[in-house]
Design a protein around this motif. Structure first.
Motif, PDB file in Angstrom:
ATOM      1  N   ASP A 199     -50.227  79.241 -41.019  1.00 33.96           N
ATOM      2  CA  ASP A 199     -51.033  78.193 -41.708  1.00 33.96           C
ATOM      3  C   ASP A 199     -52.492  78.795 -42.545  1.00 33.96           C
ATOM      4  O   ASP A 199     -53.088  79.808 -41.755  1.00 33.96           O
ATOM      5  CB  ASP A 199     -51.377  77.061 -40.964  1.00 33.96           C
ATOM      6  N   ALA A 200     -52.740  78.348 -43.646  1.00 31.69           N
ATOM      7  CA  ALA A 200     -54.055  78.898 -44.242  1.00 31.69           C
ATOM      8  C   ALA A 200     -55.088  78.742 -43.396  1.00 31.69           C
ATOM      9  O   ALA A 200     -55.902  79.471 -43.459  1.00 31.69           O
ATOM     10  CB  ALA A 200     -53.940  78.205 -45.684  1.00 31.69           C
ATOM     11  N   ALA A 240     -57.540  76.851 -53.683  1.00 28.10           N
ATOM     12  CA  ALA A 240     -56.433  75.611 -53.680  1.00 28.10           C
ATOM     13  C   ALA A 240     -55.410  75.597 -53.032  1.00 28.10           C
ATOM     14  O   ALA A 240     -54.780  74.555 -52.827  1.00 28.10           O
ATOM     15  CB  ALA A 240     -55.640  76.284 -55.115  1.00 28.10           C
ATOM     16  N   CYS A 241     -55.637  76.672 -51.814  1.00 27.63           N
ATOM     17  CA  CYS A 241     -54.639  76.341 -50.565  1.00 27.63           C
ATOM     18  C   CYS A 241     -55.166  75.051 -49.525  1.00 27.63           C
ATOM     19  O   CYS A 241     -56.284  74.997 -49.598  1.00 27.63           O
ATOM     20  CB  CYS A 241     -54.816  77.523 -49.838  1.00 27.63           C
ATOM     21  N   SER A 242     -54.238  74.314 -49.423  1.00 23.97           N
ATOM     22  CA  SER A 242     -54.680  73.345 -48.017  1.00 23.97           C
ATOM     23  C   SER A 242     -54.482  74.115 -46.946  1.00 23.97           C
ATOM     24  O   SER A 242     -53.909  74.959 -46.674  1.00 23.97           O
ATOM     25  CB  SER A 242     -53.481  72.119 -48.541  1.00 23.97           C
ATOM     26  N   PRO A 243     -55.198  73.529 -45.852  1.00 27.20           N
ATOM     27  CA  PRO A 243     -55.145  73.849 -44.542  1.00 27.20           C
ATOM     28  C   PRO A 243     -53.829  74.146 -43.752  1.00 27.20           C
ATOM     29  O   PRO A 243     -53.433  75.272 -43.282  1.00 27.20           O
ATOM     30  CB  PRO A 243     -56.233  73.087 -43.785  1.00 27.20           C
ATOM     31  N   ASP A 244     -53.010  73.221 -44.338  1.00 24.93           N
ATOM     32  CA  ASP A 244     -51.483  73.519 -43.708  1.00 24.93           C
ATOM     33  C   ASP A 244     -50.392  74.141 -44.664  1.00 24.93           C
ATOM     34  O   ASP A 244     -49.339  74.342 -44.179  1.00 24.93           O
ATOM     35  CB  ASP A 244     -51.285  71.971 -43.101  1.00 24.93           C
ATOM     36  N   GLN A 245     -51.035  74.727 -45.574  1.00 27.00           N
ATOM     37  CA  GLN A 245     -50.084  75.404 -46.369  1.00 27.00           C
ATOM     38  C   GLN A 245     -49.755  76.775 -45.643  1.00 27.00           C
ATOM     39  O   GLN A 245     -50.494  77.397 -45.275  1.00 27.00           O
ATOM     40  CB  GLN A 245     -50.765  75.888 -47.641  1.00 27.00           C
ATOM     41  N   ARG A 246     -48.343  76.980 -45.749  1.00 24.02           N
ATOM     42  CA  ARG A 246     -47.843  78.357 -45.045  1.00 24.02           C
ATOM     43  C   ARG A 246     -48.165  79.389 -45.846  1.00 24.02           C
ATOM     44  O   ARG A 246     -47.818  79.523 -47.107  1.00 24.02           O
ATOM     45  CB  ARG A 246     -46.224  78.207 -44.606  1.00 24.02           C
TER      46      ARG A 246
END
Length: 112
Positions: free
Chosen positions: A63-64, A97-103
């Protein structure tokens, strides 16, 4: 081992393997032999998964929230590097632009 060439992308490993989309790359950098240590630490805590381990390439997924601190530290590490062959290409707009839970997928090529 001479070091690693590392890229972090929003593509899944399957997408990256079939058709690399350069617009999905957050950062690319070269580093010394210990440069994958942040990712190896994430394996120990269970916050990353190792998908391929032979170095040609070595592929992680996480995750990000776990990867971005290491990515954001790269410019400072590159500036402090003794070996001037170090380089880093960062794309702040993609990183932000990445969300914290973006893989994210981390691709590390062994430079030996």
């Amino acid at each position: 081992m001479a070091g690693w060439q590392i890229s972090v992308t929003t593509q899944t490993p399957e997408q990256w393997n079939c058709n690399l989309d350069r617009d999905t790359i957050l950062a690319t950098w070269t580093t010394g032999a210990m440069g994958i240590d942040p990712f190896e630490e994430l394996l120990k805590t269970g916050d990353a998964v190792l998908l391929r381990s032979d170095g040609y390439p070595r592929i992680y997924s996480a995750d990000a929230r776990h990867i971005l601190p290491a990515v954001r530290a790269v410019p400072d590490l590159a500036a402090a590097a003794i070996v001037k062959a170090w380089y880093a290409t960062m794309r702040p707009s993609v990183i932000d632009a990445c969300s914290p839970d973006q893989r994210l997928t981390i691709v590390a090529w062994d430079q030996s």
